[in-house]
Each structure stands twice: as C-alpha cells, then as structure tokens.
Design a protein around this motif. Structure first.
Motif, PDB file in Angstrom:
ATOM      1  N   ASP A 170      82.555  54.179  45.061  1.00  0.00           N
ATOM      2  CA  ASP A 170      83.286  53.018  45.563  1.00  0.00           C
ATOM      3  C   ASP A 170      82.947  52.787  47.042  1.00  0.00           C
ATOM      4  O   ASP A 170      83.720  53.164  47.923  1.00  0.00           O
ATOM      5  CB  ASP A 170      84.791  53.221  45.389  1.00  0.00           C
ATOM      6  CG  ASP A 170      85.544  51.897  45.444  1.00  0.00           C
ATOM      7  OD1 ASP A 170      85.096  50.991  46.182  1.00  0.00           O
ATOM      8  OD2 ASP A 170      86.570  51.767  44.763  1.00  0.00           O
ATOM      9  N   SER A 172      82.967  50.257  49.000  1.00  0.00           N
ATOM     10  CA  SER A 172      83.808  49.441  49.881  1.00  0.00           C
ATOM     11  C   SER A 172      85.036  50.220  50.344  1.00  0.00           C
ATOM     12  O   SER A 172      85.470  50.089  51.483  1.00  0.00           O
ATOM     13  CB  SER A 172      84.197  48.128  49.201  1.00  0.00           C
ATOM     14  OG  SER A 172      84.935  48.391  48.036  1.00  0.00           O
ATOM     15  N   ARG A 173      85.590  51.036  49.459  1.00  0.00           N
ATOM     16  CA  ARG A 173      86.745  51.833  49.896  1.00  0.00           C
ATOM     17  C   ARG A 173      86.337  52.859  50.937  1.00  0.00           C
ATOM     18  O   ARG A 173      87.005  53.033  51.960  1.00  0.00           O
ATOM     19  CB  ARG A 173      87.386  52.543  48.706  1.00  0.00           C
ATOM     20  CG  ARG A 173      88.189  51.593  47.854  1.00  0.00           C
ATOM     21  CD  ARG A 173      88.955  52.330  46.788  1.00  0.00           C
ATOM     22  NE  ARG A 173      89.590  51.378  45.878  1.00  0.00           N
ATOM     23  CZ  ARG A 173      90.325  51.696  44.828  1.00  0.00           C
ATOM     24  NH1 ARG A 173      90.514  52.971  44.527  1.00  0.00           N
ATOM     25  NH2 ARG A 173      90.867  50.774  44.078  1.00  0.00           N
ATOM     26  N   ARG A 443      93.689  56.676  47.891  1.00  0.00           N
ATOM     27  CA  ARG A 443      93.224  55.335  47.558  1.00  0.00           C
ATOM     28  C   ARG A 443      91.837  55.041  48.115  1.00  0.00           C
ATOM     29  O   ARG A 443      90.979  54.495  47.437  1.00  0.00           O
ATOM     30  CB  ARG A 443      94.231  54.317  48.123  1.00  0.00           C
ATOM     31  CG  ARG A 443      93.850  52.873  47.934  1.00  0.00           C
ATOM     32  CD  ARG A 443      94.006  52.482  46.495  1.00  0.00           C
ATOM     33  NE  ARG A 443      93.978  51.041  46.306  1.00  0.00           N
ATOM     34  CZ  ARG A 443      94.339  50.443  45.174  1.00  0.00           C
ATOM     35  NH1 ARG A 443      94.760  51.179  44.154  1.00  0.00           N
ATOM     36  NH2 ARG A 443      94.285  49.149  45.067  1.00  0.00           N
ATOM     37  N   CYS A 501      94.849  51.639  59.019  1.00  0.00           N
ATOM     38  CA  CYS A 501      94.474  50.217  58.949  1.00  0.00           C
ATOM     39  C   CYS A 501      95.415  49.377  59.808  1.00  0.00           C
ATOM     40  O   CYS A 501      94.992  48.434  60.497  1.00  0.00           O
ATOM     41  CB  CYS A 501      94.505  49.728  57.497  1.00  0.00           C
ATOM     42  SG  CYS A 501      93.197  50.431  56.473  1.00  0.00           S
ATOM     43  N   GLU A 562      98.225  42.770  56.784  1.00  0.00           N
ATOM     44  CA  GLU A 562      96.780  42.934  56.648  1.00  0.00           C
ATOM     45  C   GLU A 562      96.439  44.310  56.080  1.00  0.00           C
ATOM     46  O   GLU A 562      95.573  44.437  55.206  1.00  0.00           O
ATOM     47  CB  GLU A 562      96.116  42.735  58.020  1.00  0.00           C
ATOM     48  CG  GLU A 562      94.601  42.764  57.953  1.00  0.00           C
ATOM     49  CD  GLU A 562      93.960  42.566  59.329  1.00  0.00           C
ATOM     50  OE1 GLU A 562      94.637  42.069  60.251  1.00  0.00           O
ATOM     51  OE2 GLU A 562      92.781  42.917  59.465  1.00  0.00           O
ATOM     52  N   ARG A 565      96.965  44.369  52.394  1.00  0.00           N
ATOM     53  CA  ARG A 565      95.896  43.675  51.654  1.00  0.00           C
ATOM     54  C   ARG A 565      94.624  44.512  51.619  1.00  0.00           C
ATOM     55  O   ARG A 565      93.916  44.561  50.613  1.00  0.00           O
ATOM     56  CB  ARG A 565      95.600  42.314  52.291  1.00  0.00           C
ATOM     57  CG  ARG A 565      96.573  41.213  51.883  1.00  0.00           C
ATOM     58  CD  ARG A 565      96.012  39.837  52.242  1.00  0.00           C
ATOM     59  NE  ARG A 565      95.673  39.715  53.645  1.00  0.00           N
ATOM     60  CZ  ARG A 565      96.551  39.449  54.615  1.00  0.00           C
ATOM     61  NH1 ARG A 565      97.839  39.273  54.307  1.00  0.00           N
ATOM     62  NH2 ARG A 565      96.162  39.352  55.863  1.00  0.00           N
ATOM     63  N   LEU A 566      94.327  45.165  52.726  1.00  0.00           N
ATOM     64  CA  LEU A 566      93.108  45.977  52.763  1.00  0.00           C
ATOM     65  C   LEU A 566      93.140  47.091  51.715  1.00  0.00           C
ATOM     66  O   LEU A 566      92.143  47.386  51.082  1.00  0.00           O
ATOM     67  CB  LEU A 566      92.929  46.591  54.162  1.00  0.00           C
ATOM     68  CG  LEU A 566      92.413  45.632  55.239  1.00  0.00           C
ATOM     69  CD1 LEU A 566      92.521  46.269  56.617  1.00  0.00           C
ATOM     70  CD2 LEU A 566      90.966  45.234  54.946  1.00  0.00           C
ATOM     71  N   PHE A 568      95.429  47.317  48.992  1.00  0.00           N
ATOM     72  CA  PHE A 568      95.869  46.999  47.629  1.00  0.00           C
ATOM     73  C   PHE A 568      95.542  45.581  47.200  1.00  0.00           C
ATOM     74  O   PHE A 568      96.036  45.125  46.168  1.00  0.00           O
ATOM     75  CB  PHE A 568      97.378  47.263  47.508  1.00  0.00           C
ATOM     76  CG  PHE A 568      97.761  48.654  47.903  1.00  0.00           C
ATOM     77  CD1 PHE A 568      97.300  49.749  47.181  1.00  0.00           C
ATOM     78  CD2 PHE A 568      98.556  48.898  49.019  1.00  0.00           C
ATOM     79  CE1 PHE A 568      97.626  51.044  47.547  1.00  0.00           C
ATOM     80  CE2 PHE A 568      98.888  50.198  49.400  1.00  0.00           C
ATOM     81  CZ  PHE A 568      98.427  51.267  48.659  1.00  0.00           C
ATOM     82  N   GLY A 569      94.719  44.892  47.990  1.00  0.00           N
ATOM     83  CA  GLY A 569      94.275  43.553  47.598  1.00  0.00           C
ATOM     84  C   GLY A 569      95.444  42.621  47.337  1.00  0.00           C
ATOM     85  O   GLY A 569      96.369  42.535  48.139  1.00  0.00           O
ATOM     86  N   ASP A 570      95.402  41.964  46.196  1.00  0.00           N
ATOM     87  CA  ASP A 570      96.426  40.969  45.885  1.00  0.00           C
ATOM     88  C   ASP A 570      97.648  41.567  45.223  1.00  0.00           C
ATOM     89  O   ASP A 570      98.598  40.844  44.910  1.00  0.00           O
ATOM     90  CB  ASP A 570      95.841  39.893  44.958  1.00  0.00           C
ATOM     91  CG  ASP A 570      94.809  39.053  45.704  1.00  0.00           C
ATOM     92  OD1 ASP A 570      94.922  38.952  46.941  1.00  0.00           O
ATOM     93  OD2 ASP A 570      93.899  38.519  45.042  1.00  0.00           O
TER      94      ASP A 570
END
Length: 589
Positions: A170, A172-173, A443, A501, A562, A565-566, A568-570
């Motif tokens: 993963d 991106s994570r 995560r 974050c 923010e 969202r970073l 857990f997205g939507d």
DNA sequence: GCTTTGTGCCAC
DNA sequence: AAACGTGGCACAAAGC
C-alpha cells in the motif's frame, strides 16, 4: 509551477555540509559543499517559496540537522527523516518483501549515535522480562562506526526507501506515514526551539503557597516538615522516623496497626486510620516537590521557556516519548505557570474520545461512527441503547481497547460487541494475533514488534515434558499479556498517526496564516507568527497573537478534519475537538 | 563509591 | 495488590 526539487543535505567527511540535488545525482545543488548550511538552505527555500513544499529536504536525522538551522532563524517546509523512515519500513508488514526490509542490519538500523543526540541521552529502557523490545543484534552486525552517513549514503538510502514504498502492498499509506512522521520531527524540533512559555514567578508562587518558602538545600519545606510530624504522631513513632523511607514507614505502620501492606494511594484510601490523611497529603506534596519543584525549575526553565526534548516515534506504537523534564507528564498543579506572552494567547485543542473514533474508522464501523456524530461519543453510545450510562460506555470502550477482563468494563463488553460488532471484532482479532505471536499493523503501516526471546522461552517452557503448572501459567500470562499489547497497539498506533497528520496540517496552516505585525517574545522564525508550543498525544497548544487566536482555532479544527480524511477517506467518522482560547494553560478544560 | 532495581505517581 | 494499554521520572534500597 515547477515540481519540487529534492535535495539531500549531509555532512562532508572533512567538515561542512553538502547539498545534492536528487535529479542531478552527479552534481550538487547550488554551492555543493558549503560552510554555511543555513545560508544555503535559506536561499533555496526562498527561491522556491512560491511553491508549497517546493524544496523537499532529505537528511539523516531531523533532531540533529534542524536545530542549528532554527537557531539561525531558518525554517524548512518539508524534510524527509531517513532514520525515522527506515525504522518504519524495516518492520512494516506492508513492505516486508523489500530489499530494505530483507537486507542485513546496517548503519541505518543503529539508534542515533551520541553525536546525534544533542541533549542528555535517555537512560536505556529497562529490559522487561516479558516485553523485551530491544532489537536482537544479528550475527555479523557491528556497531555503527560513529560518523553520520555522507551524501552518497543518504542518497542510496533514500532510493532504497522509495523502492520499498513503491513495491509495498500500500504505497499511498506508507508514503503518508513517512511524510507524517517526518513532519512530526520538524514540529518536535520547532516546539523545542520556540519553547513553552513558562512563568518562573508564578511557578514559585504555587510552590510557596502549597509547600512553604523554598528551604535551604537538603531541608524539607515547612509544610512537608509539619506533615511529617503529624505522621509520626499518628503512628506514635520517634522523631527519627523518615517518611521518605518506605521500609521504615511500613514497619512503623504495621506496628501501629494500620492495615495497609503497601504505600500506594489506592490502598491507603481504603484503610481507616489517623495516619492516612496526613500521609496522603505528604505524598502529594512530596511528589510536587520532587517532580516539579524548584530543582525542576532550575534545570528546565530558562529565559521564560520550558524546552523539552521530544522523541518522535519514541514509543513502539508511534506515539512520541520525551526525554528530560517530563514534558509528557506536566501535572495539572503547575499548569498555571504556563502563561502566554503579553498580547498573546494559547489556543488549546484536544481531540474528544480519539481512540474509539479511530477504531471506528479502522473497522469501518458505521454504528460507532454514528454514535460519535454528536460530539460526545460515549453519550452517543448511550443514545444508541447499547448501555445505560455514559460512565459504562466509557469504561466499556476503554476495557475493549486495553483488554480489561474484570469489573464493569468486562460486563458491558458483550453489549458493546452486539451493538458495534465491527469495532470489537477488530480489537479482538488484534489480540488473537498477538496471542499467537503474530504481528499487527496500524492503518498507515506501522507494525508491532515480534514478541521477544523471553516470550518464546515462556511458550517453549510450557511445552516441555517436565513442564509444571507454573510453567503453563507463565506461558498463558505471557500469551494474554502480548495479546493486550497488540490489541492496544493497532488503536494507539493509528491514533498516533491521526495526531501526526493533525500536527502536520496545523503546522502548515499556521505558517500560511503569515505574520501579525510587530515581533513578540518568541524566537525567530516564530517571533511574529502563531506557532505550536506543546503536544500531548491528542492535545495541542498553539501560542498565537491575540488578534489571530480565533483564526488559529478555526485552522486547528480544519486540520482535524483533514487528518480524518487522510486516514479514513470518505468514511463518515468525525473528530470533534474541544478548543479554547486562554491566557494560561490551566484555564483550559 | 558506583550502577541497578523496586516503588509509586504523573500524563495520555 | 491490582484489575487493563503506552510511557518518564525521582527517590531509596539493594547490589556490585
């Protein structure tokens, strides 16, 4: 807009620093080898300042490279910390097949060498029989020779890290985790540089008020001495009885028929004897004196600022640790001394019920997310009908997160499991994995360490033919204990990622707010800008000019959204904050 | 003499 | 003597 330039900054073997552009590996950025790194860094940051994160620095260790730049008033927008990133990638299950993870231990696996550590080194962590987390030296591994890696070594390491991320399960994570960890290191250095405003006179007044005036060295303050007399009187003990000596005090208490077997507060509170009241107060004041008394003030507060060393990633879970001054345990009793500069305020923000919310996000638990929508997640759990009172909801959730097996928390767990099956299943799975000796991952990709040799030995011992009942018990205790560790790891670790974050977003937003007129008392580059001064797992303090305080509060809230969202997205899990604008830290909450 | 261990409490 | 996670720290006692 141009893309970012990537520049490695590393020491030259013969002294001075070298700046090397990554897109031009054979050449050097600007001056190449430089004597004045600050000037070079400042020039490059300024040239590219129209572009956010226009310069992406890479260096071995933010805690070493950044403080001298800050001392010269220079700030960098973004810097990749190779040592912190290496540690994450080395252990992450997401990148377990990478060359970086499978290579034999090298210099990047070494803890920062003494030259890397500008402040007193923390004492080596004590080896716990069960939780031996120290890396086991592999055969052939030898001590880091001492010098910091040069530019070529740093470039090679950066390429290995990029390959590990790109080839991971993963990317991106992991990319986000490394960016957040690195940003955290910048924040830690900047907070130490700026310092937490601290009023020595107020602190001294607090101490004098509760302990009496500062006594000569080696003497007890008056109030403690008076309490010591009352303790002796209540125990019918001679004036030689020293209440600081546990064995002596326990003996005297036993002789006087006090039914307590230890000096712990919770146990003393349960016995009925005239010594209890003065003893509890003595312990209370003694703690204040020894942990945050005049000695502490002398050692840690200078020029109206408390400057602790934060140890980014210092906790296995990814939480920060601190070294010296006990920055992460500032007792409520002295927070009155934390007073904003004249014309400035503190914006104090803390994330409400962070860990259960993080759990809801990880588990994709719509029901738990819904319970958290109103701002008080525990109240939301009650409203859902799962449990009767807020207190039960709280102890039940905490029990689920920590692995509680007794009392009210264990009793309500089945009800929580029925109402929030996904969340409870996630922590139960993490516990089972740990009990098998397995590894769990947050995560964003930080993995738990494998159990240590003591754990293995306990398991092996139970399997031997001659194993007795105590060997079996020992193995079972070790098993369950490791399960509680991994259970908590996933939640505490992901909460730490959320907080990183959050911090990173706050830092960037504060800088973008710009300046506010005349310079205040904070050091450059923060003299006329709002800046972070304190962080405590799920809480931040920003020092801001009065006129900007409300704007800062808005930005801190926006940063929390923010961060959500970073990670857990939507997914509709919310992260509400308690935000207050105060003159003294003690006035918050 | 020094370092290590045990105790207890602070923070989240 | 905690039960139920992660730490730091100071002190006295114990160990070398």
């Amino acid at each position: 807009m141009m893309g970012p330039v990537h520049v490695v900054l590393a020491p030259e073997p013969g002294g001075g620093m070298r700046l090397r552009r990554l897109d031009d590996p054979d050449g050097d950025a600007g001056p190449g080898a430089v004597a004045d790194a600050t000037a070079a860094v400042r020039a490059l940051e300024r040239d590219r300042s129209g572009d956010r994160a226009a310069v992406r620095w890479t260096w071995d260790d933010t805690a070493v490279r950044y403080p001298p730049l800050l001392a010269d008033g220079a700030r960098v927008e973004r810097a990749h910390d190779l040592r912190l990133a290496h540690r994450i990638l080395r252990h992450s299950t997401l990148a377990s097949g990478s060359g970086l993870a499978t290579a034999p231990p090298g210099p990047w696996d070494e803890p920062a060498t003494p030259e890397h550590t500008p402040v007193p080194r923390p004492r080596a962590p004590q080896a716990d029989a069960l939780f031996d987390l120290r890396p086991e030296p592999a055969a052939g591994a030898r001590a880091h020779p001492g010098g910091a890696p040069d530019a070529a070594g740093a470039v090679a390491e950066l390429r290995a890290q990029r390959a590990a991320v790109a080839g991971s399960d993963d990317p991106s994570r992991l990319r986000l985790l490394l960016a957040a960890e690195s940003a955290g290191a910048l924040v830690a250095a900047e907070m130490r540089h700026a310092g937490l405003p601290w009023r020595t006179d107020v602190h001294d007044a607090i101490l004098t008020e509760v302990l009496g005036p500062r006594p000569p060295e080696g003497r007890r303050p008056a109030r403690l001495e008076a309490l010591a007399d009352r303790i002796r009187a209540a125990l019918d003990a001679p004036p030689t009885l020293n209440p600081d000596s546990h064995p002596d005090l326990l003996k005297a208490m036993q002789y006087a028929g006090v039914g307590a077997r230890s000096l712990r507060k919770w146990e003393l509170e349960q016995v009925d004897h005239p010594v209890v009241a003065p003893l509890l107060e003595y312990k209370n004041l003694y703690r204040l004196l020894t942990a945050n008394g005049w000695h502490w003030l002398d050692a840690w507060v200078e020029g109206g600022r408390f400057r602790p060393e934060y140890v980014v990633g210092g906790v296995v879970t990814g939480r920060w640790a601190s070294s010296g001054g006990g920055a992460l345990q500032l007792p409520k009793a002295v927070r009155r001394a934390v007073v904003a500069d004249p014309g400035w305020r503190f914006v104090v923000a803390d994330a409400a019920q962070l860990e259960p919310r993080v759990l809801a996000g990880m588990a994709g638990d719509e029901a738990m997310a819904r319970a958290g929508r109103g701002g008080d997640l525990y109240a939301g759990i009650v409203a859902s009908g799962a449990v009767a009172t807020r207190e039960l909801a709280k102890v039940g959730m905490l029990g689920a997160l920590y692995g509680g097996t007794t009392g009210a928390s264990a009793q309500v767990l089945p009800r929580l499991a029925r109402a929030f099956p996904r969340s409870v299943a996630l922590v139960e799975d993490a516990a089972r994995t740990g009990e098998r000796g397995g590894i769990v991952t947050t995560r964003l990709g930080r993995s738990s360490p494998p159990p240590g040799s003591e754990w293995d030995a306990a398991q092996a011992g139970a399997l031997e033919d001659a194993a007795g009942a105590d060997a079996a018990t020992r193995a079972r205790t070790a098993t369950r204990s490791w399960g509680r560790f991994t259970r908590n790891f996933v939640v505490q670790g992901t909460a730490a990622e959320w907080a990183l974050c959050w911090l990173a977003s706050i830092r960037r937003r504060l800088w973008e707010l710009g300046t506010a007129g005349p310079a205040g008392l904070a050091p450059a580059p923060f003299a006329d800008r709002p800046h972070l001064v304190f962080f405590l797992h799920d809480e931040v303090v920003v020092h801001a000019p009065v006129a900007m305080a409300e704007t800062v509060a808005e930005q801190v809230r926006a940063a929390a959204e923010e961060a959500g969202r970073l990670l857990f997205g939507d997914f509709p899990v919310s992260f509400p904050l308690t935000v207050e604008v105060v003159e003294a830290y003690a006035d918050a909450k």
